[in-house]
Design a protein around this motif. Structure first.
Motif, mmCIF file in Angstrom:
data_model
loop_
_atom_site.group_PDB
_atom_site.id
_atom_site.type_symbol
_atom_site.label_atom_id
_atom_site.label_comp_id
_atom_site.label_asym_id
_atom_site.label_seq_id
_atom_site.Cartn_x
_atom_site.Cartn_y
_atom_site.Cartn_z
ATOM 1 N N LYS A 81 -4.330 3.744 3.107
ATOM 2 C CA LYS A 81 -3.386 4.707 3.668
ATOM 3 C C LYS A 81 -3.696 6.115 3.148
ATOM 4 O O LYS A 81 -3.695 6.353 1.933
ATOM 5 C CB LYS A 81 -1.952 4.327 3.299
ATOM 6 C CG LYS A 81 -1.463 3.011 3.885
ATOM 7 C CD LYS A 81 0.016 2.818 3.571
ATOM 8 C CE LYS A 81 0.558 1.525 4.173
ATOM 9 N NZ LYS A 81 0.189 0.350 3.368
ATOM 10 N N PRO A 82 -3.933 7.073 4.047
ATOM 11 C CA PRO A 82 -4.238 8.435 3.599
ATOM 12 C C PRO A 82 -3.154 9.032 2.703
ATOM 13 O O PRO A 82 -3.458 9.759 1.753
ATOM 14 C CB PRO A 82 -4.368 9.215 4.912
ATOM 15 C CG PRO A 82 -4.726 8.179 5.932
ATOM 16 C CD PRO A 82 -4.021 6.936 5.514
ATOM 17 N N GLU A 83 -1.896 8.734 2.997
ATOM 18 C CA GLU A 83 -0.805 9.295 2.203
ATOM 19 C C GLU A 83 -0.843 8.787 0.768
ATOM 20 O O GLU A 83 -0.548 9.529 -0.179
ATOM 21 C CB GLU A 83 0.546 8.956 2.844
ATOM 22 C CG GLU A 83 0.722 9.502 4.248
ATOM 23 C CD GLU A 83 0.220 8.554 5.333
ATOM 24 O OE1 GLU A 83 0.555 8.780 6.508
ATOM 25 O OE2 GLU A 83 -0.502 7.578 5.017
ATOM 26 N N VAL A 84 -1.212 7.510 0.600
ATOM 27 C CA VAL A 84 -1.324 6.949 -0.751
ATOM 28 C C VAL A 84 -2.536 7.542 -1.462
ATOM 29 O O VAL A 84 -2.504 7.829 -2.661
ATOM 30 C CB VAL A 84 -1.401 5.411 -0.697
ATOM 31 C CG1 VAL A 84 -1.574 4.821 -2.098
ATOM 32 C CG2 VAL A 84 -0.142 4.835 -0.041
ATOM 33 N N MET A 85 -3.618 7.737 -0.713
ATOM 34 C CA MET A 85 -4.789 8.389 -1.297
ATOM 35 C C MET A 85 -4.415 9.757 -1.852
ATOM 36 O O MET A 85 -4.731 10.087 -3.006
ATOM 37 C CB MET A 85 -5.892 8.539 -0.240
ATOM 38 C CG MET A 85 -6.449 7.229 0.268
ATOM 39 S SD MET A 85 -7.698 7.513 1.580
ATOM 40 C CE MET A 85 -7.944 5.839 2.181
ATOM 41 N N ARG A 86 -3.740 10.566 -1.049
ATOM 42 C CA ARG A 86 -3.390 11.923 -1.467
ATOM 43 C C ARG A 86 -2.472 11.895 -2.696
ATOM 44 O O ARG A 86 -2.680 12.642 -3.667
ATOM 45 C CB ARG A 86 -2.688 12.671 -0.326
ATOM 46 C CG ARG A 86 -3.593 12.992 0.856
ATOM 47 C CD ARG A 86 -2.825 13.791 1.900
ATOM 48 N NE ARG A 86 -3.594 13.974 3.122
ATOM 49 C CZ ARG A 86 -4.500 14.912 3.313
ATOM 50 N NH1 ARG A 86 -4.766 15.769 2.327
ATOM 51 N NH2 ARG A 86 -5.147 15.019 4.466
ATOM 52 N N ALA A 87 -1.455 11.054 -2.663
ATOM 53 C CA ALA A 87 -0.472 11.031 -3.746
ATOM 54 C C ALA A 87 -1.081 10.550 -5.057
ATOM 55 O O ALA A 87 -0.794 11.102 -6.125
ATOM 56 C CB ALA A 87 0.714 10.146 -3.355
ATOM 57 N N THR A 88 -1.920 9.528 -4.984
ATOM 58 C CA THR A 88 -2.497 9.003 -6.222
ATOM 59 C C THR A 88 -3.586 9.912 -6.774
ATOM 60 O O THR A 88 -3.740 10.032 -7.994
ATOM 61 C CB THR A 88 -3.039 7.581 -6.009
ATOM 62 O OG1 THR A 88 -3.937 7.563 -4.881
ATOM 63 C CG2 THR A 88 -1.905 6.602 -5.776
ATOM 64 N N LEU A 89 -4.337 10.566 -5.903
ATOM 65 C CA LEU A 89 -5.317 11.544 -6.382
ATOM 66 C C LEU A 89 -4.607 12.720 -7.041
ATOM 67 O O LEU A 89 -5.054 13.223 -8.083
ATOM 68 C CB LEU A 89 -6.203 12.021 -5.231
ATOM 69 C CG LEU A 89 -7.198 10.985 -4.708
ATOM 70 C CD1 LEU A 89 -7.870 11.494 -3.428
ATOM 71 C CD2 LEU A 89 -8.260 10.638 -5.750
ATOM 72 N N ALA A 90 -3.492 13.147 -6.483
ATOM 73 C CA ALA A 90 -2.717 14.221 -7.095
ATOM 74 C C ALA A 90 -2.171 13.797 -8.455
ATOM 75 O O ALA A 90 -2.022 14.624 -9.364
ATOM 76 C CB ALA A 90 -1.567 14.627 -6.171
ATOM 77 N N ALA A 91 -1.906 12.496 -8.601
ATOM 78 C CA ALA A 91 -1.398 11.972 -9.875
ATOM 79 C C ALA A 91 -2.495 11.752 -10.906
ATOM 80 O O ALA A 91 -2.199 11.489 -12.074
ATOM 81 C CB ALA A 91 -0.649 10.664 -9.631
ATOM 82 N N GLY A 92 -3.780 11.838 -10.470
ATOM 83 C CA GLY A 92 -4.869 11.737 -11.429
ATOM 84 C C GLY A 92 -5.838 10.597 -11.222
ATOM 85 O O GLY A 92 -6.692 10.357 -12.082
ATOM 86 N N ALA A 93 -5.752 9.889 -10.109
ATOM 87 C CA ALA A 93 -6.698 8.797 -9.852
ATOM 88 C C ALA A 93 -8.109 9.338 -9.663
ATOM 89 O O ALA A 93 -8.307 10.502 -9.281
ATOM 90 C CB ALA A 93 -6.272 8.010 -8.614
ATOM 91 N N ASP A 94 -9.095 8.480 -9.923
ATOM 92 C CA ASP A 94 -10.498 8.893 -9.929
ATOM 93 C C ASP A 94 -11.324 8.330 -8.775
ATOM 94 O O ASP A 94 -12.381 8.865 -8.463
ATOM 95 C CB ASP A 94 -11.158 8.436 -11.236
ATOM 96 C CG ASP A 94 -10.440 8.963 -12.448
ATOM 97 O OD1 ASP A 94 -10.620 10.150 -12.760
ATOM 98 O OD2 ASP A 94 -9.674 8.201 -13.076
ATOM 99 N N LEU A 95 -10.872 7.226 -8.173
ATOM 100 C CA LEU A 95 -11.658 6.515 -7.170
ATOM 101 C C LEU A 95 -10.725 5.937 -6.123
ATOM 102 O O LEU A 95 -9.649 5.417 -6.467
ATOM 103 C CB LEU A 95 -12.456 5.382 -7.834
ATOM 104 C CG LEU A 95 -13.162 4.358 -6.952
ATOM 105 C CD1 LEU A 95 -14.343 4.992 -6.241
ATOM 106 C CD2 LEU A 95 -13.643 3.165 -7.780
ATOM 107 N N ILE A 96 -11.113 6.016 -4.856
ATOM 108 C CA ILE A 96 -10.384 5.348 -3.781
ATOM 109 C C ILE A 96 -11.234 4.196 -3.274
ATOM 110 O O ILE A 96 -12.380 4.383 -2.853
ATOM 111 C CB ILE A 96 -10.055 6.313 -2.622
ATOM 112 C CG1 ILE A 96 -9.186 7.479 -3.109
ATOM 113 C CG2 ILE A 96 -9.365 5.548 -1.491
ATOM 114 C CD1 ILE A 96 -7.816 7.085 -3.639
#
Length: 271
Positions: A81-96
């Motif tokens: 889900k693009p929305e989850v990608m954006r939110a988790t990357l903003a939170a500091g995730a490193d890899l999708i």
């Protein structure tokens, strides 16, 4: 890569780590066991699994990312889900880690202008239907490689650096027979798209842990009984070119790969 499913219905550990504190304790244990990457998933993608509403997936995943971002261990997010990608990357995730290979509308836009890593997986069909009906390949390895090659080209043409991309042949995702899955494992290095001249090969991720393809060989009916088979499969995958193995059983896999690496080192020293 250690698996952290914050879901109630994942095929192996569903319900164990839904609560945030339980998830964090499991992550701490994996870190102590030597995990290199933690892969956090808020929606089960087992065969037949129903989709999870966006807000529910966000509520499961984002607080865990926020709590783990300071641990020093790279965080991967298992989502399409693009929305989850954006939110988790903003939170500091490193890899999708996207089972749909960034084919969903908006997925490329969500990751294009970031520095995160991307794992592109092959899947025939979708989780609700991928193991139903007739699934046939003339050459499963060649067809998986062609799909991954096409996706890599789409990503790079969108401006994504090739160095950000890894690939996953998708064991069990639309590979309905034992023969499909073991052909992929036996010829794992052939599943990756060919790199251009002077460029490094694409890292291969192998996700085999506790899957039914192991039960088909061992007769072990439940995922919890397949730990030894999962460790053996991980070693086989690394021997055949995997750069990343996605596992439930971190300590056992780390130990097995240390032994494999020591044998490999001694073998090279003897040449």
């Amino acid at each position: 890569m250690g698996i952290l499913n914050v879901t109630p219905d994942s095929f192996s550990d569903g319900g164990r780590f839904v609560a945030r504190d339980d998830a964090l304790r499991q992550a701490e244990q994996m870190i102590a066991q030597g995990v290199d990457i933690i892969d956090i998933g808020g929606e089960s993608t087992r065969p037949g699994a129903p989709p999870v509403p966006l807000e529910e997936e966000l509520a499961r995943v984002v607080p865990v990312v926020e709590a783990l971002v300071g641990t020093g261990v790279p965080l991967s997010i298992d989502t399409y889900k693009p929305e989850v990608m954006r939110a988790t990357l903003a939170a500091g995730a490193d890899l999708i880690n996207d089972i749909w290979g960034f084919r969903r509308l908006g997925a490329l836009d969500a990751v294009r202008d970031t520095n995160c890593g991307l794992c592109v997986m092959h899947m025939l069909g979708e989780p609700q239907t991928m193991q139903r009906g007739e699934i046939d390949y003339a050459d499963v390895v060649a067809e998986v490689r062609a799909f991954l090659q096409e996706r890599v080209e789409v990503l790079t043409q969108a401006g994504i650096a090739r160095a950000r991309i890894s690939v996953d042949p998708g064991f069990g995702f639309g590979k309905a027979t034992r023969e499909h899955n073991y052909a992929l494992l036996a010829r794992l290095s052939e599943t990756a798209p060919q790199p251009r001249a002077g460029e490094a090969p694409f890292p291969i991720l192998a996700g085999i842990s506790r899957k039914s393809m192991l039960g088909a060989v061992t007769g072990r009916k439940t995922p919890a009984e397949r730990v030894a088979a999962s460790v053996a499969a991980a070693v086989c995958a690394v021997e055949r070119g995997a750069a990343i193995v996605r596992v439930h059983d971190v300590a056992e896999t780390v130990d097995a790969l240390k032994v494999w690496a020591a044998v490999r080192e001694a073998e090279l020293a003897a040449r």
